[in-house]
Enzyme design. Structure first.
Site, mmCIF file in Angstrom:
data_model
loop_
_atom_site.group_PDB
_atom_site.id
_atom_site.type_symbol
_atom_site.label_atom_id
_atom_site.label_comp_id
_atom_site.label_asym_id
_atom_site.label_seq_id
_atom_site.Cartn_x
_atom_site.Cartn_y
_atom_site.Cartn_z
ATOM 1 N NE ARG A 93 -4.267 -1.439 0.231
ATOM 2 C CZ ARG A 93 -4.387 -2.516 -0.540
ATOM 3 N NH1 ARG A 93 -3.432 -2.831 -1.399
ATOM 4 N NH2 ARG A 93 -5.458 -3.280 -0.462
ATOM 5 C CD GLU A 124 -3.498 3.128 -4.899
ATOM 6 O OE1 GLU A 124 -4.572 2.575 -5.201
ATOM 7 O OE2 GLU A 124 -2.489 2.511 -4.540
ATOM 8 C CG HIS A 178 -3.624 -0.692 -6.548
ATOM 9 N ND1 HIS A 178 -3.999 -0.162 -5.335
ATOM 10 C CD2 HIS A 178 -3.528 -2.042 -6.342
ATOM 11 C CE1 HIS A 178 -4.138 -1.134 -4.441
ATOM 12 N NE2 HIS A 178 -3.858 -2.289 -5.043
#
Ligand SMILES: O=CC(=O)O
Length: 342
Positions: A254, A283, A301
């Site tokens: 992450r 994000e 991602h």
């Protein structure tokens, strides 16, 4: 007592879409009534939940992208949800979008999809590791700008063979990545909350080291740990000061496990020579310093983005919903709640 006992048909809330495991989800509608929210933002969702639209739901299936509608599953959101809600089945390995402590306080159990993501995420890690070591981002952007390899030749990359891969977080993905990196001739060191069994360490040819040694001796550092309050910014300015100069950073975990501003500075100073990133702190926003730096290989991602893995993840999350409805327990309760399951 199972959630389906007691007469009326149980209800299940679907937060997000089922893209692959459609027949397994259809089978859920044979054992439960499926509700879907009408809302498209958090304020409306809270209102919809408070109005009683989801009353009677025992379990909710949620996707990573459902965050856009509901926001974080936190105390405020749980307060609006019906008291009947007992299970939240998250489709994904990382469940930082769910406040597990708040769920526990509401007597709600949470599941994720461990192991289903390991291969695809580790493959992405290896792709980023090789790409960052070889500086391919520089050449790739020159080529797209119509300049072939660029006005000046990109710096030569490095072979993985003989280099130390430091893995921070030796869970399923970290171990999978270690096995794959061994095939490239890398030497594996790791740091983890708990040391692996000696047999597993031996099989993986992985050496356990303390955090500072991992920083000081790794040629490549791969982040493979979950995001939680303890791991947020675990790599920041202080840690970059302790790394080997010219270290390569790989992150498929992450974004917020790294202080992105500190990473940008470390890249600019050369303390970090290159990075391969699949995840970002905010994000879908990306720090402008990462976008501007040609030595950063950026992927939006996509760690689990394969048909096989996304299908496996959905099947796994759906199997949690089924167990919740039929047996009143979960297949893969999150570690923080182990012992809470019956
Ligand atoms: O990011 C992907 C996951 O958490 O499964």
């Amino acid at each position: 007592m199972s959630s389906s006992e007691g007469g009326s048909r149980p209800k299940v809330l679907l937060l997000g879409d089922i893209e692959h495991a459609r027949s397994s989800w259809e089978a859920i509608s044979e054992i439960a009534e499926v509700l879907t929210p009408k809302s498209t933002n958090r304020a409306d969702f809270l209102q919809e939940a408070s109005s009683g639209a989801f009353d009677g739901c025992v379990a909710a299936y949620r996707t990573f992208d459902s965050f856009e509608v509901t926001g974080k599953v936190d105390a405020e959101l749980l307060q609006a949800m019906p008291r009947s809600l007992r299970f939240i089945c998250h489709n994904g390995a990382g469940y930082d979008q769910v406040d597990v402590q708040a769920c526990t306080a509401h007597n709600i159990r949470v599941s994720n999809t461990p192991t289903a993501v390991d291969d695809a995420t580790a493959d992405m890690g290896i792709f980023l590791l090789l790409g960052a070591l070889r500086n391919v981002a520089v050449g790739m952007s020159s080529l797209r700008a119509g300049e072939w390899r660029g006005k000046t030749l990109p710096a030569l990359g490095h072979d993985p063979r003989g280099k130390v891969l430091g893995i921070l977080g030796m869970g399923g993905i970290g171990r999978n990545m270690a096995k794959k990196a061994l095939a490239f001739g890398m030497r594996i060191r790791y740091h983890n909350r708990a040391r692996l069994d000696p047999g597993v360490e031996k099989e993986m040819d992985a050496e356990y080291v303390d955090f500072d040694t991992l920083l000081a001796e790794s040629d490549v550092l791969s982040l493979n740990l979950p995001l939680n309050p303890k791991t947020r910014h675990i790599i920041s300015r202080n840690e970059f000061r302790k790394t080997k100069p010219g270290i390569v950073i790989v992150n498929t975990a992450r974004g917020a496990v790294i202080d992105e501003a500190a990473l940008v500075e470390a890249l600019e100073s050369g303390q970090v020579s290159s990075a391969g990133l699949d995840v970002y702190e905010n994000e879908p926003e990306i720090h402008p310093g990462l976008l501007a730096n040609p030595r950063v290989l950026l992927v939006p991602h996509m760690g689990t983005f394969t048909v096989e893995t996304e299908t496996k993840m959905e099947e796994w999350a759906i199997s949690n919903v089924r167990m919740a409805v039929e047996a009143g327990c979960l297949r893969s309760i999150v570690p923080e709640q182990r012992g809470m399951d019956v």
